[in-house]
Design a protein around this motif. Structure first.
Motif, PDB file in Angstrom:
ATOM      1  N   ARG A  51       0.946  -1.291  -0.202  1.00 46.40           N
ATOM      2  CA  ARG A  51      -0.011   0.021  -0.044  1.00 46.40           C
ATOM      3  C   ARG A  51       0.846   1.309  -0.006  1.00 46.40           C
ATOM      4  O   ARG A  51       1.894   1.290   0.843  1.00 46.40           O
ATOM      5  N   VAL A  52       0.595   2.154  -0.739  1.00 43.28           N
ATOM      6  CA  VAL A  52       1.305   3.440  -0.988  1.00 43.28           C
ATOM      7  C   VAL A  52       0.811   4.252   0.080  1.00 43.28           C
ATOM      8  O   VAL A  52      -0.456   4.512   0.554  1.00 43.28           O
ATOM      9  N   ILE A  53       1.862   4.975   0.898  1.00 39.88           N
ATOM     10  CA  ILE A  53       1.484   5.764   2.056  1.00 39.88           C
ATOM     11  C   ILE A  53       2.450   6.923   1.869  1.00 39.88           C
ATOM     12  O   ILE A  53       3.273   6.988   1.391  1.00 39.88           O
ATOM     13  N   ALA A  54       1.869   8.102   2.315  1.00 40.82           N
ATOM     14  CA  ALA A  54       2.658   9.462   2.249  1.00 40.82           C
ATOM     15  C   ALA A  54       3.729   9.452   3.323  1.00 40.82           C
ATOM     16  O   ALA A  54       3.612   8.804   4.451  1.00 40.82           O
ATOM     17  N   GLN A  55       4.739   9.899   2.888  1.00 38.58           N
ATOM     18  CA  GLN A  55       6.065  10.290   3.800  1.00 38.58           C
ATOM     19  C   GLN A  55       5.488  11.266   5.145  1.00 38.58           C
ATOM     20  O   GLN A  55       5.804  10.929   6.187  1.00 38.58           O
ATOM     21  N   GLN A  56       4.760  12.168   4.678  1.00 42.63           N
ATOM     22  CA  GLN A  56       4.280  13.230   5.564  1.00 42.63           C
ATOM     23  C   GLN A  56       2.813  13.655   5.174  1.00 42.63           C
ATOM     24  O   GLN A  56       2.341  13.823   4.003  1.00 42.63           O
ATOM     25  N   ARG A  57       2.018  13.740   6.179  1.00 39.74           N
ATOM     26  CA  ARG A  57       0.738  14.378   5.996  1.00 39.74           C
ATOM     27  C   ARG A  57       0.229  15.186   7.396  1.00 39.74           C
ATOM     28  O   ARG A  57       0.413  14.878   8.358  1.00 39.74           O
ATOM     29  N   SER A 237      -1.716  -1.455 -10.461  1.00 36.28           N
ATOM     30  CA  SER A 237      -2.805  -2.378 -10.610  1.00 36.28           C
ATOM     31  C   SER A 237      -2.959  -2.946 -12.142  1.00 36.28           C
ATOM     32  O   SER A 237      -3.708  -3.855 -12.137  1.00 36.28           O
ATOM     33  N   ASP A 238      -2.699  -2.281 -13.296  1.00 39.09           N
ATOM     34  CA  ASP A 238      -2.746  -2.838 -14.474  1.00 39.09           C
ATOM     35  C   ASP A 238      -1.617  -3.801 -14.867  1.00 39.09           C
ATOM     36  O   ASP A 238      -1.625  -4.001 -15.873  1.00 39.09           O
ATOM     37  N   GLY A 239      -0.904  -4.089 -13.820  1.00 37.84           N
ATOM     38  CA  GLY A 239       0.405  -5.119 -14.068  1.00 37.84           C
ATOM     39  C   GLY A 239       1.573  -4.399 -14.687  1.00 37.84           C
ATOM     40  O   GLY A 239       2.443  -5.322 -14.860  1.00 37.84           O
ATOM     41  N   SER A 240       1.575  -3.288 -15.128  1.00 41.42           N
ATOM     42  CA  SER A 240       2.629  -2.617 -15.679  1.00 41.42           C
ATOM     43  C   SER A 240       3.607  -2.324 -14.245  1.00 41.42           C
ATOM     44  O   SER A 240       3.175  -2.236 -13.328  1.00 41.42           O
ATOM     45  N   GLY A 278      -2.689   5.485  -0.292  1.00 43.48           N
ATOM     46  CA  GLY A 278      -3.877   4.787  -0.424  1.00 43.48           C
ATOM     47  C   GLY A 278      -3.963   3.442  -1.528  1.00 43.48           C
ATOM     48  O   GLY A 278      -4.539   2.796  -1.373  1.00 43.48           O
ATOM     49  N   GLN A 279      -3.110   4.123  -2.273  1.00 43.06           N
ATOM     50  CA  GLN A 279      -3.140   3.109  -3.696  1.00 43.06           C
ATOM     51  C   GLN A 279      -2.620   1.450  -3.432  1.00 43.06           C
ATOM     52  O   GLN A 279      -1.428   1.475  -2.719  1.00 43.06           O
ATOM     53  N   PHE A 280      -2.791   0.720  -3.870  1.00 44.76           N
ATOM     54  CA  PHE A 280      -2.551  -0.783  -3.903  1.00 44.76           C
ATOM     55  C   PHE A 280      -1.518  -1.025  -4.832  1.00 44.76           C
ATOM     56  O   PHE A 280      -1.836  -0.970  -6.105  1.00 44.76           O
ATOM     57  N   VAL A 281      -0.512  -1.754  -4.511  1.00 44.58           N
ATOM     58  CA  VAL A 281       0.500  -2.232  -5.731  1.00 44.58           C
ATOM     59  C   VAL A 281       0.984  -3.732  -5.240  1.00 44.58           C
ATOM     60  O   VAL A 281       0.816  -4.235  -4.094  1.00 44.58           O
ATOM     61  N   SER A 282       1.667  -4.210  -6.191  1.00 49.75           N
ATOM     62  CA  SER A 282       2.174  -5.626  -5.957  1.00 49.75           C
ATOM     63  C   SER A 282       3.846  -5.182  -5.782  1.00 49.75           C
ATOM     64  O   SER A 282       4.434  -4.524  -6.738  1.00 49.75           O
ATOM     65  N   ALA A 283       4.342  -5.508  -4.558  1.00 53.06           N
ATOM     66  CA  ALA A 283       5.823  -5.366  -4.154  1.00 53.06           C
ATOM     67  C   ALA A 283       6.440  -6.562  -4.250  1.00 53.06           C
ATOM     68  O   ALA A 283       6.172  -7.729  -4.154  1.00 53.06           O
ATOM     69  N   PHE A 284       7.916  -6.240  -4.679  1.00 50.92           N
ATOM     70  CA  PHE A 284       8.785  -7.552  -4.994  1.00 50.92           C
ATOM     71  C   PHE A 284      10.202  -7.099  -4.590  1.00 50.92           C
ATOM     72  O   PHE A 284      10.630  -5.865  -4.769  1.00 50.92           O
TER      73      PHE A 284
END
Length: 371
Positions: A51-57, A237-240, A278-284
């Protein structure tokens, strides 16, 4: 009606010609597609939900009361540190500053007069014209007047601080969301969050790996107390695949008992804002110190009772069965740890038509004959 004797030899000749053509076609070298054994860095194919999270908010709030005069931003836009985002009416606070500054001036004048009286009485005391009690009283008055100066200066500083609070600025570079209030409304410290500024470059990706994975990377020396050499890459999310790799900057301090996983966080450059909190990604995970190794397409690798093997093409277009040892499988390829050399050609299509020692007609993936 009898068939002319001349026809029979012709039919026989045609039959012989057809048989010869069929035999020639069967005996031709079968066509196969070949690929070159290449060297590449093989990384793990294990994917983790990230999940993408902000460094500062930062939530912006009012600290003084007044009418909101200006809202100086477009929701969703980029703002810079120090930009004035909201401005509250300043007239009252400017008047408070002026009044406090006048009080400082008056207090300093009073203290100056007390100092003159004190020095005069001290001179008179040396001549015996006044008792000690008069000097003591003058000294006490001078001390009180100095304290009044300090108090007036503190009030001036507080008034200046409150005046400064009428301009609400961005504490960081980032993007700002919608304003919860419009110009013309009275706001104060109880008005809640006016808007939120979120940093976007760099940005973090949080994901969880198994305890076994963490032990493995620690054994490789990729995570130590003094440095983290581990990198990560992500797929959207589109696989790229995202354009750049990120540096792992944080390793969790405890294992989650419900999943036996540990949190990792990687920092990614995000200059165009493609990654959003908040964006979901696949991490490797990516071993920054990994060395290149030989790989072949997955379709080239075969398996029988004797183990894995491939068909290697020699310079006479003859194929040979070559046993190999394999490593990891990733992205449609296999890592080869022994049995091949870089630059050799292996058969990837047409395997059902060949056998060890067969002569073939090789082409590459685009259909062009190989050299």
């Amino acid at each position: 009606m009898p068939i002319p004797r001349l026809v029979t030899p012709c039919l026989f000749t045609l039959c012989l010609g057809g048989t010869a053509a069929a035999q020639t076609q069967d005996d031709a070298a079968p066509g196969v597609v070949v690929a070159t054994v290449t060297s590449a860095v093989v990384q793990t194919a294990d994917a983790y939900v990230g999940r993408v999270i902000a460094q500062q908010r930062v939530d912006l709030q009012a600290r003084v009361e007044g009418i909101l005069q200006e809202v100086n931003f477009i929701p969703g836009s980029q703002v810079s540190k120090g930009d004035v985002l909201f401005r509250i009416e300043q007239d009252v606070y400017e008047a408070d500053v002026a009044s406090a500054r006048a009080s400082v001036t008056g207090a300093e004048a009073t203290a100056k007069g007390s100092d003159v009286v004190l020095k005069r009485n001290q001179n008179l005391l040396e001549k015996g014209d006044v008792p000690q009690s008069v000097v003591d009283g003058a000294l006490a008055d001078y001390g009180q007047d100095l304290a009044a100066v300090d108090q007036a200066k503190a009030a001036l500083k507080l008034a200046q601080i409150n005046l400064g609070y009428t301009e609400i600025t961005s504490p960081l570079d980032g993007r700002i969301d919608w304003s919860s209030v419009d110009a013309g409304n009275v706001i104060n410290s109880d008005s809640g969050v006016l808007a939120t500024v979120t940093s976007v470059d760099p940005i973090y990706v949080s994901f969880f790996v198994s305890e076994g994975t963490l032990i493995d990377v620690r054994k490789k020396g990729l995570i130590a107390d003094h440095a983290i050499k581990l990198k990560a890459r992500i797929h959207l999310s589109d696989g790229s695949e995202y354009g750049t790799s990120g540096q792992v900057i944080y390793v969790g301090t405890q294992v989650r008992q419900d999943t036996d996983t540990i949190e990792l966080r990687a920092s990614f450059a995000n200059p165009d804002g493609a990654l959003l909190p908040g964006q979901f990604v696949s991490a490797f995970l990516e071993d920054a110190g990994a060395t290149p190794s030989l790989t072949v397409p997955q379709s080239a690798l075969q398996l029988d009772k004797d183990g894995h093997f491939v068909f290697v093409l020699d310079d006479k277009n003859m194929v040979h069965r070559q046993p190999v040892d394999t490593g990891q499988q990733i992205a449609g390829a296999w890592q080869i740890t022994s049995g091949l050399k870089e630059g050799q050609k292996v058969v990837v299509q047409g395997l059902q038509k060949i056998h060890d020692g067969a002569t073939v007609t090789p082409v590459d993936a685009s259909g062009h004959p190989t050299q």
